[in-house]
Design a protein around this motif. Sequence first.
Motif, mmCIF file in Angstrom:
data_model
loop_
_atom_site.group_PDB
_atom_site.id
_atom_site.type_symbol
_atom_site.label_atom_id
_atom_site.label_comp_id
_atom_site.label_asym_id
_atom_site.label_seq_id
_atom_site.Cartn_x
_atom_site.Cartn_y
_atom_site.Cartn_z
ATOM 1 N N GLU A 1 7.977 57.564 32.029
ATOM 2 C CA GLU A 1 8.392 56.965 33.226
ATOM 3 C C GLU A 1 7.638 57.902 34.327
ATOM 4 O O GLU A 1 7.764 57.480 35.543
ATOM 5 C CB GLU A 1 9.773 56.923 33.453
ATOM 6 N N ASP A 2 7.241 59.190 33.981
ATOM 7 C CA ASP A 2 6.629 59.936 34.824
ATOM 8 C C ASP A 2 5.569 59.530 35.798
ATOM 9 O O ASP A 2 5.513 59.661 36.871
ATOM 10 C CB ASP A 2 6.294 61.271 34.380
ATOM 11 N N GLY B 1 15.241 59.984 30.875
ATOM 12 C CA GLY B 1 13.974 59.830 30.096
ATOM 13 C C GLY B 1 14.041 59.015 28.790
ATOM 14 O O GLY B 1 13.244 59.007 27.804
ATOM 15 N N GLU B 2 15.184 58.174 28.870
ATOM 16 C CA GLU B 2 15.345 57.352 27.456
ATOM 17 C C GLU B 2 14.018 56.213 27.272
ATOM 18 O O GLU B 2 13.972 55.565 26.326
ATOM 19 C CB GLU B 2 16.538 56.701 27.628
ATOM 20 N N GLU B 3 13.359 56.078 28.474
ATOM 21 C CA GLU B 3 12.330 55.312 28.320
ATOM 22 C C GLU B 3 11.366 55.794 27.450
ATOM 23 O O GLU B 3 10.466 55.076 26.571
ATOM 24 C CB GLU B 3 11.589 54.848 29.583
ATOM 25 N N PRO C 1 11.747 67.743 22.414
ATOM 26 C CA PRO C 1 12.231 68.889 22.797
ATOM 27 C C PRO C 1 11.874 69.211 24.530
ATOM 28 O O PRO C 1 12.577 70.002 25.316
ATOM 29 C CB PRO C 1 11.532 69.902 22.137
ATOM 30 N N LEU C 2 10.690 68.519 24.951
ATOM 31 C CA LEU C 2 10.426 68.756 26.255
ATOM 32 C C LEU C 2 11.495 68.167 27.272
ATOM 33 O O LEU C 2 11.889 68.755 28.543
ATOM 34 C CB LEU C 2 9.159 67.752 26.539
ATOM 35 N N LEU C 3 12.103 66.906 26.800
ATOM 36 C CA LEU C 3 13.017 66.340 27.632
ATOM 37 C C LEU C 3 14.390 67.251 27.513
ATOM 38 O O LEU C 3 15.351 67.137 28.487
ATOM 39 C CB LEU C 3 13.454 65.056 27.083
ATOM 40 N N VAL C 4 14.752 67.813 26.180
ATOM 41 C CA VAL C 4 15.886 68.494 26.203
ATOM 42 C C VAL C 4 15.625 69.694 27.082
ATOM 43 O O VAL C 4 16.830 70.205 27.978
ATOM 44 C CB VAL C 4 16.101 68.889 24.585
#
Lengths: 167, 777
Positions: free
Chosen positions: B20-21, B501-503, B661-664
């Motif tokens: 999504e970014d 970030g679930e997309e 891990p990036l999103l976490v």
Amino acid sequence: MKIAGSYTLPVTPQRAYELLQDPEVLARCMPGTERLAKIGPDEYEMKMKMVISAVQGLFAGKVRIADQKPPEQFRLIVEGSGKVGFMRGDGLLTLSSASATTEVHYEGEVHVGGVIAGVGQRLLDTTAKIVIRKFFEKLAESAGQVVEAVAAPSSTPSPATPASDSN
Amino acid sequence: MATTITKTETLVGKRIRRQEDPRLITGTATYVDDIKMPGMHHACILRSPHGAAKIRSIDIKPAQDLPGVAAVFTGKDVEGVGPVPCGASLPGLRVPPHAILAKDRVYFIGHPVAVVVATDRYIAADALDLIEVDYEPLPTVTDPEKALAAGAPAVHPEWPDNTAFLYHQEGGDPETAFKEAEVVVKQRITSQRLIPTAMETRGVVAEYRSAEKSLTLYSSTQIPHLLRTLVSQMLGLAENHLRVITPEVGGGFGSKLNVYAEEALMGFVAMKIGKPVKWIESRRENFQCTIHGRGHVDYYEVAAKRDGTVLGLRLKLIQDLGAYHQLLTPAIPTLSVLMMPGLYKFRNVTADIVGVFTNCVPTDAYRGAGRPEATHGIERMMDLLAAELKMDPAELRLKNFIGKDEFPYATATGLSYDSGNYAEPLKKALDLVDYHKLRQEQKQAKASGRLLGVGISTYGEICAFGPSPATPAGGWESATVKIEPSGKVTVMTGASPHGQGEETTFAQIAADELGVPIDDVIVVHGDTAVVQYGIGTFGSRGTAVGGPAVYYALQELKKKIRKFGEMLLETTDVTVSGGQCVDNRTGKSVSLAQIAGASYRAMKLPPNTEPGMVATYFWEPPNFAFPFGAHIVVSEVDRETGHVEIKRYVAVDDCGNIINPLLVDGQVHGGVVQGLGQALYEQAVYDDDGQLITGELMDYAIPKASMVPWIESSHTITPSPVNPLGVKGVGEAGTIGCSPAVVNSVVDALSHLGVKHIDMPMTPEKLWNLVHQGGQA
């Protein structure tokens, strides 16, 4: 918000008392005053422009004078509102004589609401101090002129200086 | 036919950049305010400048007469619109009627009084100034403890005690525990009112098509489907004639987990004037009228043995509710009570909540919602107990943790902790800061006059909301997975991600399960006309409840893929992998695209099988999930300025299996920053007249990038047995773990001055006074 302070005016208490209740003098000395008219005994209608932080607006309201004990003290009750909010103030002014001058001590509480409360809060204190200081400076100036015009004093009045403004 | 790309590498567990970014960081995303429609009008709302007042009269005539003004509505015009709903129920709960516009009385600063609709926003704003409201100001009370005192102004005249509810919960035998205690530690601890401050304020666009009797609401919300159900009830509109679209949402943090007056009001206005209408909340309105968070005054007591074994916990919780109940207002402090024992073996607990009305905007869920308050309380109490017993705070915690072999663990508050190994993240964090060496350094620093402190917080939280019987709405989540005729994959989630970030994570799950490239997957959400009913994104549930729904929908779909594969390959033994269906005996394969194509073309169908390649799954979680972790903060207080410098921030979080891990890390970082905001800077301040004096970003301090320390984030992994992904949720962890670690470190820095507790926010002024007045604030 609580306000308190004192100021020395280069006139006698009697004269200071008169000046502080003269709508013409007050209208001239109060920063931003666009109109001050007597609407009844000890009651005046007021229009005033106020600038606090990024907020500026016209306030319309009333000024009332109560608890009069000339030439020692009186109470000022101010209420105004405008598009940017409202204010209510209640203050006691005490006059005491010191040789040829008068020390005016004021103490009161101001409530503000609306946008000015939400936005200008941090600057409210400072703004109030500035407004009050300017008022007394102008009043002292006026007083000086009036005094000179009426009867030249034996010695030059010392320039008025603001005393401890605190809150 | 297109070339089939065989994918062998799995994506779950990889640091994949967010899908999504690109649109978010190039300014091409569509937020509510980006929506423009032909003939669209603009609304501005007149709000009370008083904390409490009677409305004697309202004159709207001058506003109506302003050229460009289409309509002005006041409270009496909207009497037919239902009240703003409260979804929480508690025994004996007093629910004040909450009209969408005030009629004869206002209860807090910013209370909506009238709405002006005009051809542009400037005219609407100017017209607000022309409305004359004659108010009779009333006394106000904005402090919850003052509101409980005898003779306090009544927020709602019908309930002079200002008490909305009393709630009691007890487990074990607290009375005996306190009787037998060798040591009892008591402390009053506050969690101050906070303003959620999402970067995008709220906003609504409403469009009514009278011929179809259908209303479309675009709203910046976390719960599109629940919003549709509740707003349709408020407006008396058939639910299937209301469509809610959630375009990009610029942050919510719980503040958009709600149904607001303005959402129904814009629907009402659009239906009345027959034109689309837009309302965008200003930042000042956002501060005054969108829910606030926290607002606790807590009185804690801990009973323990001299050896440090904890026995009992007692809590009196005073919750500042504000003037009304928003969607979940009264339920939030009950979450604090559920989590009050933290990670420790408190077998005997008792808690009493007093829900208090004040002349303030309602409080409700804000990142952590009840659990940051509970964690702050118990983690401060553990430090106070350690100080009392002259024990090391890490040692005291390790002594009292629920053991790793005790799961599932039934708490004294009635929960069943799913899985855990609480010592592991603490030990890892202690290693990362080199704890024993650090304590030596601290000794030397203090000896030389420096105010250096070390603070530990070991938090646990309840998330993945949740089993339906334990939640105000349903607690399940839904997913639909479609393989289009071309073989491309569309995932529709009933969750409503808005920055989490679930997309990306859901695309990772789908890509792995189907063996297709991630770029072949898109994740769709936030449109009630497109996506099956869902609950939404809040309470760290997006991945932990929405993820399993996607996973199970994929399993259903894979069954169908196998059936078509078997038919096309004329076999009975196939495996779905690498984007193919492979005959296990011959090794022959067909691609997913071929299978999908065949399923839609339907020249031939497997027995008892419908055409098409779509599966929907509604997943009901059997339990909550309980993430945990340890945060350690090293801070130094500047003796001359009272400024706190965070010298190290170590976060070891266990959120179960990690999909990305990036999103976490991103969630932990953001969470920690909001925790720092509470610990050091933020506080919503109302004066005694009910004026919100922290009314804008000039006066309400949120952390800026330059104020944030380097966050050393790492993890332990204890999978949750609650869901097939083994995930626990991480959206709120950082916030929950942070504030007690920071406060504990600063108290530790000043402990030699006799400082035992400091309430948040720990402003330089507060700390300077403590340092210079020998520990007395």
